[in-house]
Motif scaffolding. Sequence first.
Motif, mmCIF file in Angstrom:
data_model
loop_
_atom_site.group_PDB
_atom_site.id
_atom_site.type_symbol
_atom_site.label_atom_id
_atom_site.label_comp_id
_atom_site.label_asym_id
_atom_site.label_seq_id
_atom_site.Cartn_x
_atom_site.Cartn_y
_atom_site.Cartn_z
ATOM 1 N N LYS A 95 0.831 -1.211 0.000
ATOM 2 C CA LYS A 95 0.000 0.000 0.000
ATOM 3 C C LYS A 95 0.861 1.254 0.000
ATOM 4 O O LYS A 95 0.546 2.248 -0.657
ATOM 5 C CB LYS A 95 -0.964 -0.025 1.195
ATOM 6 N N THR A 104 -5.404 -0.862 -6.763
ATOM 7 C CA THR A 104 -5.904 -1.231 -5.441
ATOM 8 C C THR A 104 -5.158 -2.474 -4.970
ATOM 9 O O THR A 104 -4.893 -3.395 -5.751
ATOM 10 C CB THR A 104 -7.409 -1.536 -5.454
ATOM 11 N N ASP A 122 -5.745 -5.399 -2.630
ATOM 12 C CA ASP A 122 -6.907 -6.021 -1.993
ATOM 13 C C ASP A 122 -6.460 -7.293 -1.279
ATOM 14 O O ASP A 122 -6.121 -8.281 -1.930
ATOM 15 C CB ASP A 122 -7.951 -6.332 -3.075
ATOM 16 N N ALA A 157 -7.368 -10.367 0.123
ATOM 17 C CA ALA A 157 -8.558 -11.226 0.037
ATOM 18 C C ALA A 157 -8.446 -12.468 0.909
ATOM 19 O O ALA A 157 -9.290 -13.359 0.829
ATOM 20 C CB ALA A 157 -8.771 -11.639 -1.418
#
Lengths: 129, 362
Positions: free
Chosen positions: B123, B132, B134, B136
Amino acid sequence: MPRPANLRYLKSHEWCKLEGNIATIGISDYAVSHLSDLVFLDLPEVKTDTMRGEPFGEIESVKAVSDLYAPMTGEIIERNERLQAELELLGKDPFGDGWMLRIRVEKPSEWDSLLDDGAYQKIIDAESH
Amino acid sequence: MKKTPFHDIHVSLGARMVEFAGYSMPVLYKDISSEHHAVRKQAGLFDLSHMGRVYFRGTDAMKLAIAIQTQDPVPMKPGRIRYGLLGMWDGGILDDILIAREESGFMLVVNAGNRDRDVAWFKEQAAGLNVTVDDATDRLAMIAIQGPKAVDIMLALGLPGAKDIGYYRFSQLPHPGGAIDVWRTGYTGEDGFELIFDASRGKAMWEAAMAIGTPLGLIPCGLGCRDTLRLEAGMPLYGHEIDRGTNPYEAGLEFGVSSTTPSIAATALKAIREAGVLRRLVGLEVSGPRVPREGCGVFAGTIQVGEVRSGTKSPTLEKNIATAMVLAGYATSDVPLTVDIRGNRVAATRTAIPFYRRPDRS
């Protein structure tokens, strides 16, 4: 595996049987199954001493090395010479052919402070949760 | 402690559960050696849901993928997977990963113990980019089916397309209940697959795999044999063979580094390549009954020249094996080495990594 009557234990899973002033020492079936995949056992020489609560040897599995603790203080008069070459005896008969040491005890009163079967079962139950 | 979608199954099977990277995970169901041999001879089923699964999506996904890891992601077509390293500015390693190229970006599988740190790093590097990151992990389940019977089990599981997936490739295969991502990858040295699907399907998929696989010799396998299998196969484990203070060349992971990709680590890795390394990872066969452990000193005569990074009793070879990081001059010379195991010096013989190759790949 049912445990024989009249044994006493340390919470670190060593068992002890007292006949007169001779104690036999080993580790419980629970300890053997918990260690899993045994590869090596190191036992002390005959005529050396054990000190209650102190390590007397080591047992090694694929994952880890564990110390073995003496339930009673005394002089080692016999060790199970078969066992180091046949670690599977610990799985087959931990309270019989899988015995480790016999010692001539110096402080018989130490027996009274060992865990009886019921108290030892509580240790196992607590660890299993 | 966190639980995977398979946690209740592990407990009901009587697995010994341990804390691993914040998860309650099975270390073994019966014992390490029988689970290990099952994977070498038939097949094993592993819960890998603790491993981090992270998507990069957006028009700058490629830029992020170039920056944060050491493989060249540019020529990767959708369906391709590579082993790479999260290389830092000094050439040290933040993690080792698999990176898979998807139509709309990348998926990375990262080590459970590094996941939070890795995601924060991604990030940070994604700032200002149109991508993005993500994580998961929590909404997906992951299992591995590994071993010579893996293809047959996949066929019986209703995933016949698995057999046509090449090594280090993946495909989304149709399945009742929804498509499943099937990767032809593993951490055991055997042929096999890693399956990623919605966490809510975990229990049904495990039970289906066991019902179909049991007659073919499939058994559930814990983290204990995962470690002995990967070590025999010469695959690094983060925190052991590699870590923040080890560079890829020291660890023998040249194949995980593209020398032409401008990653964050590129400048440092070029300098290391040109200067040569001071330490090298070697494989050792260690004599005697005792298992060499992480941290055991490696000696040439009286002089310590390195330390053990991983060691085990190899169930396949029935020998004690270890990886050790040693001063580079001692990695290839024939100066005899010893390993200090709990105060005893035992002879060690240098041996090639991997220690084990499966018969059809040797």
